[in-house]
Scaffold this motif. Structure first.
Motif: not given
Length: 151
Positions: A3, A23, A28, A31
């Motif tokens: 990623c 994911v 996400y 992140q």
């Protein structure tokens, strides 16, 4: 799985996921917080961030959209199934693929080191070209009725 977030100036942030890890919207969202922190550390004005990602489920999830709104980022439109409009697909991963030919890694740490070294070895023009070529690719995809481009 890699990623990765990058811009015309270079690498912003990346994570190597464990084999088989998915994911999710929660991952996400977390992140995106880490990406925002990395942008801030690099001296980027995160309030003017223009963000391009596809419409994969974690990207389109309500909690993701709320996080992006909270961060104040502008999301650029990305039609479904359009790798020709994703700089990571047409520029970054293609270059990485050539450099990865026949490489074997023993563990995740070796992958992370290789990715870091790959990006550190790139000239600034590499990143600039990858991002700025999107402007020229967009009309080509439209003129091609959405069919894949042959580069």
């Amino acid at each position: 799985m890699l990623c990765i977030w990058w811009n015309s100036k270079g690498l912003v942030y990346f994570e190597v996921q464990d084999s088989g890890q998915r994911v999710t919207a929660d991952l996400y969202k977390a992140q995106l917080s880490r990406v925002n922190q990395a942008l801030s550390r690099q001296g980027n004005n995160t309030a003017t961030t223009r963000f391009l990602h596809d419409n994969a489920r974690p990207h389109a999830a309500k909690i993701t959209q709320q996080k992006i709104k909270e961060l104040g980022w502008e999301v650029l439109f990305h039609p479904p199934y359009s790798p020709d409009l994703a700089p990571s697909d047409y520029h970054l991963f293609r270059s990485m693929q050539h450099s990865l030919a026949e490489k074997k890694f023993k563990n995740r740490e070796e992958v992370e080191i290789w990715v870091s070294n790959f990006f550190e070895s790139q000239l600034p023009e590499f990143f600039e070209k990858g991002i700025h070529s999107l402007r020229g690719r967009w009309p080509r995809v439209i003129d091609n009725d959405g069919e894949y481009l042959l580069d």
